[in-house]
Scaffold this active site. Structure first.
Site, PDB file in Angstrom:
ATOM      1  CG  LEU A 126      19.860   4.358   1.234  1.00 26.48           C
ATOM      2  CD1 LEU A 126      21.151   4.739   0.535  1.00 26.48           C
ATOM      3  CD2 LEU A 126      20.541   3.537   2.680  1.00 26.48           C
TER       4      LEU A 126
ATOM      5  N   GLY B 205      15.580   0.913  -0.120  1.00 24.06           N
ATOM      6  CA  GLY B 205      16.624   0.394   1.182  1.00 24.06           C
ATOM      7  C   GLY B 205      15.853  -0.791   1.622  1.00 24.06           C
TER       8      GLY B 205
ATOM      9  CG  ASN C 206      11.231   4.441  -4.912  1.00 22.91           C
ATOM     10  OD1 ASN C 206      11.793   3.430  -4.055  1.00 22.91           O
ATOM     11  ND2 ASN C 206      10.893   5.588  -3.839  1.00 22.91           N
ATOM     12  CD  GLU C 207      16.488   1.664  -5.159  1.00 24.87           C
ATOM     13  OE1 GLU C 207      15.817   0.988  -6.160  1.00 24.87           O
ATOM     14  OE2 GLU C 207      16.422   1.290  -4.490  1.00 24.87           O
TER      15      GLU C 207
HETATM   16  C1  LIG Z   1      18.743  -0.006  -0.858  1.00 28.60           C
HETATM   17  C2  LIG Z   1      20.054  -0.399  -1.564  1.00 28.60           C
HETATM   18  C3  LIG Z   1      20.522   0.096  -3.173  1.00 28.60           C
HETATM   19  C4  LIG Z   1      19.676   1.640  -3.422  1.00 28.60           C
HETATM   20  C5  LIG Z   1      19.988   2.502  -3.185  1.00 28.60           C
HETATM   21  C6  LIG Z   1      19.528   3.206  -1.928  1.00 28.60           C
HETATM   22  C7  LIG Z   1      17.824   3.681  -2.416  1.00 28.60           C
HETATM   23  C8  LIG Z   1      17.184   4.243  -1.115  1.00 28.60           C
HETATM   24  O1  LIG Z   1      16.471   3.191  -0.311  1.00 28.60           O
HETATM   25  S1  LIG Z   1      16.571   5.671  -1.196  1.00 28.60           S
HETATM   26  C9  LIG Z   1      15.149   5.612  -0.208  1.00 28.60           C
HETATM   27  C10 LIG Z   1      14.322   5.330  -0.917  1.00 28.60           C
HETATM   28  N1  LIG Z   1      12.643   5.980  -0.334  1.00 28.60           N
HETATM   29  C11 LIG Z   1      11.427   6.383  -0.716  1.00 28.60           C
HETATM   30  O2  LIG Z   1      11.669   6.757  -2.269  1.00 28.60           O
HETATM   31  C12 LIG Z   1      10.490   6.722   0.425  1.00 28.60           C
HETATM   32  C13 LIG Z   1      10.064   7.521   0.587  1.00 28.60           C
HETATM   33  N2  LIG Z   1       8.892   7.924   1.316  1.00 28.60           N
HETATM   34  C14 LIG Z   1       7.956   7.815   1.180  1.00 28.60           C
HETATM   35  O3  LIG Z   1       7.422   7.372   0.159  1.00 28.60           O
HETATM   36  C15 LIG Z   1       6.865   7.445   2.883  1.00 28.60           C
HETATM   37  O4  LIG Z   1       7.217   8.186   3.111  1.00 28.60           O
HETATM   38  C16 LIG Z   1       6.448   6.807   3.096  1.00 28.60           C
HETATM   39  C17 LIG Z   1       5.663   5.826   1.800  1.00 28.60           C
HETATM   40  C18 LIG Z   1       7.725   5.336   3.202  1.00 28.60           C
HETATM   41  C19 LIG Z   1       5.231   6.466   3.767  1.00 28.60           C
HETATM   42  O5  LIG Z   1       4.226   7.447   3.587  1.00 28.60           O
HETATM   43  P1  LIG Z   1       3.669   8.275   5.236  1.00 28.60           P
HETATM   44  O6  LIG Z   1       2.876   7.286   5.716  1.00 28.60           O
HETATM   45  O7  LIG Z   1       2.549   8.703   4.643  1.00 28.60           O
HETATM   46  O8  LIG Z   1       5.041   9.055   5.377  1.00 28.60           O
HETATM   47  P2  LIG Z   1       5.053  10.227   5.206  1.00 28.60           P
HETATM   48  O9  LIG Z   1       5.864  10.243   4.248  1.00 28.60           O
HETATM   49  O10 LIG Z   1       4.524  11.773   5.928  1.00 28.60           O
HETATM   50  O11 LIG Z   1       7.355   9.944   6.370  1.00 28.60           O
HETATM   51  C20 LIG Z   1       6.279  10.336   7.518  1.00 28.60           C
HETATM   52  C21 LIG Z   1       8.307  11.292   7.982  1.00 28.60           C
HETATM   53  O12 LIG Z   1       9.027  10.232   7.658  1.00 28.60           O
HETATM   54  C22 LIG Z   1       9.963  10.841   7.048  1.00 28.60           C
HETATM   55  N3  LIG Z   1      10.827   9.758   5.354  1.00 28.60           N
HETATM   56  C23 LIG Z   1      10.014   9.508   4.595  1.00 28.60           C
HETATM   57  N4  LIG Z   1      10.516   8.608   3.777  1.00 28.60           N
HETATM   58  C24 LIG Z   1      12.288   9.290   4.332  1.00 28.60           C
HETATM   59  C25 LIG Z   1      13.997   8.907   3.688  1.00 28.60           C
HETATM   60  N5  LIG Z   1      13.929   7.493   2.951  1.00 28.60           N
HETATM   61  N6  LIG Z   1      14.642   9.195   4.430  1.00 28.60           N
HETATM   62  C26 LIG Z   1      14.599  10.302   5.387  1.00 28.60           C
HETATM   63  N7  LIG Z   1      13.019  11.138   5.960  1.00 28.60           N
HETATM   64  C27 LIG Z   1      12.358   9.960   5.566  1.00 28.60           C
HETATM   65  C28 LIG Z   1       8.739  11.922   5.688  1.00 28.60           C
HETATM   66  O13 LIG Z   1       9.840  12.955   6.053  1.00 28.60           O
HETATM   67  C29 LIG Z   1       8.201  11.886   7.209  1.00 28.60           C
HETATM   68  O14 LIG Z   1       8.428  13.481   8.042  1.00 28.60           O
HETATM   69  P3  LIG Z   1       7.788  14.678   8.505  1.00 28.60           P
HETATM   70  O15 LIG Z   1       7.625  15.236   8.083  1.00 28.60           O
HETATM   71  O16 LIG Z   1       9.501  14.912   9.797  1.00 28.60           O
HETATM   72  O17 LIG Z   1       6.688  14.029   9.780  1.00 28.60           O
END
Ligand SMILES: CCCC/C=C\CC(=O)SCCNC(=O)CCNC(=O)[C@H](O)C(C)(C)COP(=O)(O)OP(=O)(O)OC[C@H]1O[C@@H](n2cnc3c(N)ncnc32)[C@H](O)[C@@H]1OP(=O)(O)O
Length: 281
Positions: free
Chosen positions: A86, A131, A153-154
């Protein structure tokens, strides 16, 4: 328009089918020979699931069902991230109405993908937290590339995965492993995910992963599609019905939870710690 060759005709029908399902955030191509569709998520940069992407995935799944798709490969246009889950920036200091729509569309996506009549494979060609893992888990088979992470990892972010997703994890890796993984919010490296059965195969390249995905889909070539889909519905139907019964109630409690200040604080900390892009204060 006159079709001079069968090739022209095939090209045109392929174009029509692509045209009817494609959107800016999900690219769909259909292999006319096998009938397999490939849906590629392409929301830069990490396919984070905001309302627009979720809506387009939902629409794509609906079209594939309508067009009697023979099999789906779900993958990402990024070579680093399958889906980051998400959109955390949209969950932070949110608009309650938008969050309501987001959660409801997320439920729809799960119902359509988990309950699809056609066989499904996720080619996990990048990281798949939360997600992202949910999308992969909804498919029947997962082929993952090396050196990435996948998991729910929620708990690390400050909330619990919903029951339907917990059931999906439990059905895939077993109750005991699911309890360990979900309570700790574990993200598994590809090889670890293979060991516990969260993914089915590992591939060294996207091309190899697609080949393995097609091999899985081809297993059903001689099985009558209605027998296959009835069996799938019998196996998955109870989980789907449980969500359908509780859909609105779950949306309400999720909106309450996400808009609560305690969750907002823990989400703010998670974003500060884990994402490069810092919050605008
Ligand atoms: C699913 C059904 C029920 C449960 C409901 C919801 C649960 C969820 O889905 S909550 C979302 C949980 N997501 C995460 O914990 C992921 C967080 N992100 C990361 O761990 C890393 O970004 C990832 C491993 C995906 C990628 O790593 P890298 O390749 O090193 O990239 P960056 O960390 O530099 O990220 C690049 C760029 O993307 C933006 N980003 C990353 N994740 C998200 C996200 N979930 N939402 C919005 N934006 C995200 C991050 O901020 C970076 O942005 P910029 O700095 O502008 O480049």
């Amino acid at each position: 328009m006159a079709f001079r060759t069968a090739r022209n005709l095939a090209y045109f029908s392929n174009y029509i089918r692509n045209y009817s399902t494609n959107g800016p955030l999900v690219n769909v191509t259909v292999n006319e020979k096998s009938g397999f569709a490939t849906a590629t998520l392409q929301r830069p940069s990490v396919n984070s699931l905001n309302l627009e992407l979720l809506t387009e995935i939902s629409h794509t799944l609906q079209q594939l069902e309508k067009n009697k798709c023979r099999g789906l490969i779900l993958t990402s246009a990024s070579n680093k991230v399958f889906s980051a889950g998400l959109d955390l920036f949209e969950l932070h200091k949110p608009n309650a109405d938008k969050i309501k729509q987001m959660w409801s569309t997320l439920q729809e996506v799960w119902i359509k993908l988990y309950g699809s009549s056609y066989p499904t494979v996720a080619v996990v060609n990048g990281h798949a937290p939360a997600g992202g893992c949910m999308l992969a888990l909804s498919c029947e088979y997962r082929v993952m590339l090396n050196n990435f992470i996948i998991g729910l990892n929620e708990a690390q972010i400050g909330f619990s995965a919903p029951m339907w997703l917990i059931d999906g994890m439990r059905n895939t890796i077993g109750s005991r492993q699911a309890e360990f993984a979900l309570t700790a919010g574990t993200l598994f490296k590809t090889e670890e995910a293979l060991k516990i059965g969260l993914v089915d195969e590992v591939a060294q390249s996207k091309e190899e992963a697609i080949e393995k995905a097609e091999k899985f889909l081809n297993k059903f070539a001689k099985i009558p599609p209605h027998a296959r889909s009835m069996t799938k519905a019998a196996l998955r139907g109870a989980n789907i019905q449980a969500l359908v019964r509780n859909k609105d109630e779950e949306v309400r409690s999720y909106v309450d939870f996400v808009t609560d200040s305690q969750f907002q604080d823990s989400l703010g900390e998670f974003i500060e710690l884990n994402l490069k892009q810092k919050l605008s204060k």
